[in-house]
Design a protein around this motif. Structure first.
Motif, PDB file in Angstrom:
ATOM      1  N   THR A  50      -2.279   6.148  10.376  1.00 14.69           N
ATOM      2  CA  THR A  50      -1.011   6.196   9.655  1.00 14.69           C
ATOM      3  C   THR A  50      -1.236   6.948   8.344  1.00 14.69           C
ATOM      4  N   GLU A  52      -0.667   5.822   5.453  1.00 12.68           N
ATOM      5  CA  GLU A  52      -1.301   4.881   4.528  1.00 12.68           C
ATOM      6  C   GLU A  52      -2.810   4.795   4.760  1.00 12.68           C
ATOM      7  N   GLU A  53      -3.220   4.748   6.015  1.00 12.50           N
ATOM      8  CA  GLU A  53      -4.651   4.719   6.329  1.00 12.50           C
ATOM      9  C   GLU A  53      -5.340   6.001   5.860  1.00 12.50           C
ATOM     10  N   ALA A  55      -4.297   7.948   3.440  1.00  5.76           N
ATOM     11  CA  ALA A  55      -4.297   7.926   1.972  1.00  5.76           C
ATOM     12  C   ALA A  55      -5.501   7.145   1.454  1.00  5.76           C
ATOM     13  N   ASP A  56      -5.819   6.031   2.101  1.00  4.49           N
ATOM     14  CA  ASP A  56      -6.993   5.242   1.713  1.00  4.49           C
ATOM     15  C   ASP A  56      -8.276   6.031   1.935  1.00  4.49           C
ATOM     16  N   ASP A  61      -2.542   9.594  -3.026  1.00  7.12           N
ATOM     17  CA  ASP A  61      -1.268   8.900  -2.949  1.00  7.12           C
ATOM     18  C   ASP A  61      -0.642   9.148  -1.574  1.00  7.12           C
ATOM     19  N   ARG A  62       0.000   8.130  -1.013  1.00  4.52           N
ATOM     20  CA  ARG A  62       0.577   8.253   0.323  1.00  4.52           C
ATOM     21  C   ARG A  62       1.638   9.350   0.391  1.00  4.52           C
ATOM     22  N   SER A  63       2.415   9.532  -0.669  1.00  2.00           N
ATOM     23  CA  SER A  63       3.436  10.586  -0.645  1.00  2.00           C
ATOM     24  C   SER A  63       2.795  11.972  -0.549  1.00  2.00           C
ATOM     25  N   ASN A  66       1.679  12.340   3.021  1.00  2.00           N
ATOM     26  CA  ASN A  66       2.837  12.626   3.881  1.00  2.00           C
ATOM     27  C   ASN A  66       3.227  14.099   3.811  1.00  2.00           C
ATOM     28  N   VAL A  91       6.049   2.669  12.763  1.00  4.36           N
ATOM     29  CA  VAL A  91       5.187   3.470  11.905  1.00  4.36           C
ATOM     30  C   VAL A  91       4.777   4.714  12.684  1.00  4.36           C
TER      31      VAL A  91
END
Length: 129
Positions: A50, A52-53, A55-56, A61-63, A66, A91
């Motif tokens: 995902t 979020e994953e 981004a980690d 940042d997740r944005s 994306n 998701v």
């Protein structure tokens, strides 16, 4: 697919003066940024991730991730599928285009650009300088 006009914006010295790594070539051929190439490379090792994953993994940042994923999807380097989450919601999971397919896409993109440049060269003097 990358438009034929995008490669000239990249450094022409990249392929002549250095021994570029795969990330450098991705950036040059597809006209993407370094963080987008890194997102592709991380996704190669982490399919079905995902945003979020990712981004980690990328410490971003997740944005931003994306936006990188949107660019990579537009270039044909990433695909996504919608996954229903148990308990409700959904998701997107992203997967990198396999390396062999990405290499072929790189060849095709470079060939398109080369054809575009040859056409432009042939027109010099006919209608413009």
């Amino acid at each position: 697919m990358v438009s034929a006009g995008s490669i000239p914006d990249q450094s022409p010295d990249l392929m002549i003066d250095e021994a570029p790594d795969f990330e450098d070539v991705l950036v040059c051929v597809f006209g993407i940024r370094g963080h987008e190439a890194r997102t592709y490379l991380v996704l190669l090792d982490n399919p079905d991730s995902t945003a979020e994953e990712l981004a980690d993994c990328l410490n971003r940042d997740r944005s931003n991730v994306n936006r990188a994923l949107a660019t990579l999807r537009k270039k044909g380097l990433v695909s996504r599928k919608n996954k229903i989450i148990p308990g409700g919601g959904n998701v997107y999971q992203y997967t990198a285009t396999p390396l062999a397919e990405a290499r072929e896409l790189m060849h095709e993109t470079l060939d398109e650009w080369t054809e575009h440049v040859h056409t432009r060269i042939e027109r010099f003097g006919d209608d413009e300088f």
